[in-house]
Design a protein around this motif. Structure first.
Motif, PDB file in Angstrom:
ATOM      1  N   ILE A  16      75.520  37.229  83.476  1.00 39.32           N
ATOM      2  CA  ILE A  16      75.131  35.833  83.680  1.00 39.32           C
ATOM      3  C   ILE A  16      75.423  35.410  85.123  1.00 39.32           C
ATOM      4  N   PHE A  17      76.561  35.843  85.652  1.00 43.33           N
ATOM      5  CA  PHE A  17      76.876  35.550  87.056  1.00 43.33           C
ATOM      6  C   PHE A  17      75.828  36.165  87.978  1.00 43.33           C
ATOM      7  N   VAL A  18      75.457  37.418  87.707  1.00 42.31           N
ATOM      8  CA  VAL A  18      74.470  38.108  88.538  1.00 42.31           C
ATOM      9  C   VAL A  18      73.124  37.387  88.474  1.00 42.31           C
ATOM     10  N   TYR A  19      72.731  36.940  87.282  1.00 47.56           N
ATOM     11  CA  TYR A  19      71.465  36.210  87.146  1.00 47.56           C
ATOM     12  C   TYR A  19      71.465  34.928  87.983  1.00 47.56           C
ATOM     13  N   THR A  20      72.536  34.174  87.910  1.00 49.04           N
ATOM     14  CA  THR A  20      72.581  32.910  88.659  1.00 49.04           C
ATOM     15  C   THR A  20      72.604  33.168  90.163  1.00 49.04           C
ATOM     16  N   ILE A  77      73.557  25.443  91.384  1.00 45.76           N
ATOM     17  CA  ILE A  77      73.394  26.728  92.073  1.00 45.76           C
ATOM     18  C   ILE A  77      73.485  26.553  93.588  1.00 45.76           C
ATOM     19  N   PHE A  78      72.888  25.480  94.108  1.00 50.72           N
ATOM     20  CA  PHE A  78      72.856  25.292  95.567  1.00 50.72           C
ATOM     21  C   PHE A  78      74.129  24.646  96.108  1.00 50.72           C
ATOM     22  N   THR A  79      74.794  23.822  95.326  1.00 46.51           N
ATOM     23  CA  THR A  79      75.939  23.077  95.847  1.00 46.51           C
ATOM     24  C   THR A  79      77.292  23.641  95.425  1.00 46.51           C
ATOM     25  N   ARG A  80      77.321  24.367  94.307  1.00 45.50           N
ATOM     26  CA  ARG A  80      78.590  24.905  93.811  1.00 45.50           C
ATOM     27  C   ARG A  80      78.398  26.354  93.384  1.00 45.50           C
ATOM     28  N   PRO A  81      78.390  27.263  94.336  1.00 47.75           N
ATOM     29  CA  PRO A  81      78.121  28.677  94.036  1.00 47.75           C
ATOM     30  C   PRO A  81      79.066  29.251  92.986  1.00 47.75           C
ATOM     31  N   LEU A 117      72.269  36.688 107.799  1.00 55.72           N
ATOM     32  CA  LEU A 117      73.447  36.898 108.632  1.00 55.72           C
ATOM     33  C   LEU A 117      74.590  35.935 108.326  1.00 55.72           C
ATOM     34  N   ILE A 118      74.255  34.717 107.877  1.00 54.55           N
ATOM     35  CA  ILE A 118      75.295  33.698 107.705  1.00 54.55           C
ATOM     36  C   ILE A 118      75.355  33.162 106.269  1.00 54.55           C
ATOM     37  N   ILE A 119      74.250  32.615 105.799  1.00 57.00           N
ATOM     38  CA  ILE A 119      74.256  31.918 104.508  1.00 57.00           C
ATOM     39  C   ILE A 119      74.522  32.869 103.349  1.00 57.00           C
ATOM     40  N   PHE A 120      73.835  34.005 103.327  1.00 56.27           N
ATOM     41  CA  PHE A 120      73.998  34.948 102.222  1.00 56.27           C
ATOM     42  C   PHE A 120      75.443  35.444 102.077  1.00 56.27           C
ATOM     43  N   PRO A 121      76.094  35.949 103.141  1.00 53.84           N
ATOM     44  CA  PRO A 121      77.480  36.404 102.981  1.00 53.84           C
ATOM     45  C   PRO A 121      78.422  35.285 102.536  1.00 53.84           C
ATOM     46  N   TYR A 122      78.254  34.084 103.122  1.00 45.85           N
ATOM     47  CA  TYR A 122      79.142  32.974 102.751  1.00 45.85           C
ATOM     48  C   TYR A 122      78.909  32.548 101.306  1.00 45.85           C
ATOM     49  N   TYR A 123      77.655  32.471 100.894  1.00 42.70           N
ATOM     50  CA  TYR A 123      77.340  32.053  99.529  1.00 42.70           C
ATOM     51  C   TYR A 123      77.896  33.055  98.516  1.00 42.70           C
ATOM     52  N   LEU A 124      77.760  34.335  98.814  1.00 40.52           N
ATOM     53  CA  LEU A 124      78.297  35.359  97.918  1.00 40.52           C
ATOM     54  C   LEU A 124      79.812  35.255  97.827  1.00 40.52           C
ATOM     55  N   TYR A 125      80.454  35.028  98.965  1.00 41.30           N
ATOM     56  CA  TYR A 125      81.917  34.870  98.967  1.00 41.30           C
ATOM     57  C   TYR A 125      82.349  33.679  98.120  1.00 41.30           C
ATOM     58  N   ARG A 126      81.704  32.514  98.306  1.00 39.45           N
ATOM     59  CA  ARG A 126      82.058  31.318  97.542  1.00 39.45           C
ATOM     60  C   ARG A 126      81.781  31.524  96.055  1.00 39.45           C
ATOM     61  N   SER A 127      80.684  32.214  95.732  1.00 46.15           N
ATOM     62  CA  SER A 127      80.353  32.481  94.330  1.00 46.15           C
ATOM     63  C   SER A 127      81.441  33.318  93.672  1.00 46.15           C
ATOM     64  N   THR A 143      69.135  34.195  91.208  1.00 46.87           N
ATOM     65  CA  THR A 143      68.247  33.026  91.122  1.00 46.87           C
ATOM     66  C   THR A 143      68.289  32.255  92.434  1.00 46.87           C
ATOM     67  N   PHE A 144      69.488  32.096  92.988  1.00 46.06           N
ATOM     68  CA  PHE A 144      69.627  31.454  94.300  1.00 46.06           C
ATOM     69  C   PHE A 144      68.895  32.246  95.379  1.00 46.06           C
ATOM     70  N   VAL A 145      69.063  33.561  95.382  1.00 48.18           N
ATOM     71  CA  VAL A 145      68.412  34.409  96.385  1.00 48.18           C
ATOM     72  C   VAL A 145      66.891  34.292  96.273  1.00 48.18           C
ATOM     73  N   PHE A 146      66.368  34.324  95.054  1.00 50.14           N
ATOM     74  CA  PHE A 146      64.922  34.237  94.846  1.00 50.14           C
ATOM     75  C   PHE A 146      64.379  32.878  95.274  1.00 50.14           C
ATOM     76  N   MET A 147      65.115  31.813  94.986  1.00 46.43           N
ATOM     77  CA  MET A 147      64.658  30.488  95.405  1.00 46.43           C
ATOM     78  C   MET A 147      64.623  30.392  96.929  1.00 46.43           C
ATOM     79  N   CYS A 148      65.564  31.036  97.592  1.00 46.93           N
ATOM     80  CA  CYS A 148      65.539  31.068  99.058  1.00 46.93           C
ATOM     81  C   CYS A 148      64.320  31.837  99.565  1.00 46.93           C
ATOM     82  N   PHE A 149      63.984  32.960  98.896  1.00 47.84           N
ATOM     83  CA  PHE A 149      62.788  33.719  99.268  1.00 47.84           C
ATOM     84  C   PHE A 149      61.525  32.869  99.128  1.00 47.84           C
ATOM     85  N   ILE A 150      61.473  32.063  98.074  1.00 46.38           N
ATOM     86  CA  ILE A 150      60.320  31.170  97.873  1.00 46.38           C
ATOM     87  C   ILE A 150      60.207  30.201  99.043  1.00 46.38           C
TER      88      ILE A 150
END
Length: 347
Positions: free
Chosen positions: A259-263, A66-70, A295-305, A266-273
């Motif tokens: 399943i994609f939405v759940y994963t 989840i963290f290394t391969r969106p 501003l940076i990580i969320f948009p990029y992570y969503l794009y890569r996912s 899950t990344f977003v929630f772990m970041c909130f933690i």
């Protein structure tokens, strides 16, 4: 000797009675180990740690992916590679529980003002001179409304430029009055305050009792922040429909989009933690890290996912990503509105 040794294999599964051959290490029907050896303490301990390690390995593999391969975990899970990964739905629920716990650890502490003499003076100043507490004489424009004061309905109507401010100071006045007159019923309190005894004022007075302090805006924001996992959970079916429509592919059904939405969440929630843990040590660091994420990580992570899961080209993915944002906002605002109505009624 291990229970897995070939010398202990039988010709029938002891769990489901399915006929087996000596060459079968596990039952081909139920998956139980094919062994007739009576369990010993060492066997019991070995199997306990083996099962724990197997679960731990799935969890570790899922988190690393989840963290290394969106987006890759959802794609591999949909393609049938499920032995080495935790179930996305169970993982999402587990992370949601941890997030809820972290919210409770960082819940704000609201304190009442300690200088009661100043409060009394503010109340007296705000309701006397040309404006009486009961609002019976002519009112005047008040430069600054005080959160620790009790105002009449007429005073608030003359000094509040919009409905939100009017409701805010109504609640504050009701709460300040209730703290000193908790023995009065709602109707008697409104009568004493010279407020109309209509349904709205009765409702606001009952809700004013539930606030812990006069920092009601902060309490409301914290309330919604704590309910964020629940709000997102409610919105997931709607968000999945959005992904299904915007990233339509014949080979993907609704569940595979889900399943994609759940994963992803899950990344977003772990970041909130992680943010909440950081917030235990430094509010400034919390604000900095969370701003960097959104501003940076969320948009990029969503794009890569999206690129990794749906396999669209770069520019098509960016175009569809731009379409997603307003649709996300609409879906989330709709769910938030429903949750707010329910929360106001229930609270």
């Amino acid at each position: 000797m291990s229970r897995k040794d070939s010398k202990y294999r039988g010709t029938e599964c002891l769990n489901c009675r399915t006929p087996l051959s000596i060459s079968e290490k596990y039952c081909h029907y139920c998956g139980q180990l094919n062994s007739t050896k009576r369990i010993t303490l060492s066997d019991f301990i070995e199997e306990f740690f083996a099962n724990f390690y197997a679960y731990d390995s799935k969890l570790r593999n899922s988190i690393i992916s989840i963290f290394t391969r969106p987006g890759v975990l959802a794609k591999r899970f949909n393609n049938g590679e499920r032995t080495n990964f935790a179930n996305p739905f169970r993982l999402f629920l587990s992370v949601s529980i941890l997030l809820f716990i972290s919210f409770n650890l960082t819940k704000g502490n609201y304190k009442e003002p300690t200088n009661q003499n100043e409060i009394e003076k503010t109340i007296n100043d705000s309701v006397t001179t040309k404006t009486t507490f009961l609002g019976q004489s002519k009112t005047q424009k008040i430069k600054d409304l005080h959160t620790d004061s009790i105002y009449s309905e007429k005073t608030l109507e003359d000094n509040c430029q919009n409905s939100f401010k009017l409701i805010k100071y109504k609640i504050l006045s009701f709460r300040n009055f209730y703290n000193k007159n908790s023995n009065l019923s709602t109707e008697k309190a409104l009568e004493t305050l010279k407020f109309k005894k209509d349904r709205l004022n009765k409702f606001l007075y009952s809700k004013a009792k539930t606030f812990k302090s006069n920092e009601i805006e902060d309490e409301i924001l914290d309330y919604f922040y704590e309910k964020l996992p629940f709000l997102i959970f409610l919105s997931l079916p709607f968000i999945t429909i959005i992904f299904w429509l915007v990233f339509y592919k014949k080979e993907l059904n609704y569940t595979e989009h889900l399943i994609f939405v759940y994963t992803f969440y899950t990344f977003v929630f772990m970041c909130f933690i992680l943010f909440n843990i950081v917030g235990l040590f430094s509010d400034y660091l919390y604000d900095t890290v969370s701003m960097l994420f959104f501003l940076i990580i969320f948009p990029y992570y969503l794009y890569r996912s999206l690129r990794n899961f749906y396999q669209f080209s770069r520019w098509i993915t960016i175009f569809k990503l731009l379409i997603l944002h307003p649709l996300f906002a609409i879906a989330f605002l709709f769910v938030t509105f429903i949750a707010f109505i329910l929360g106001v009624i229930i609270k």
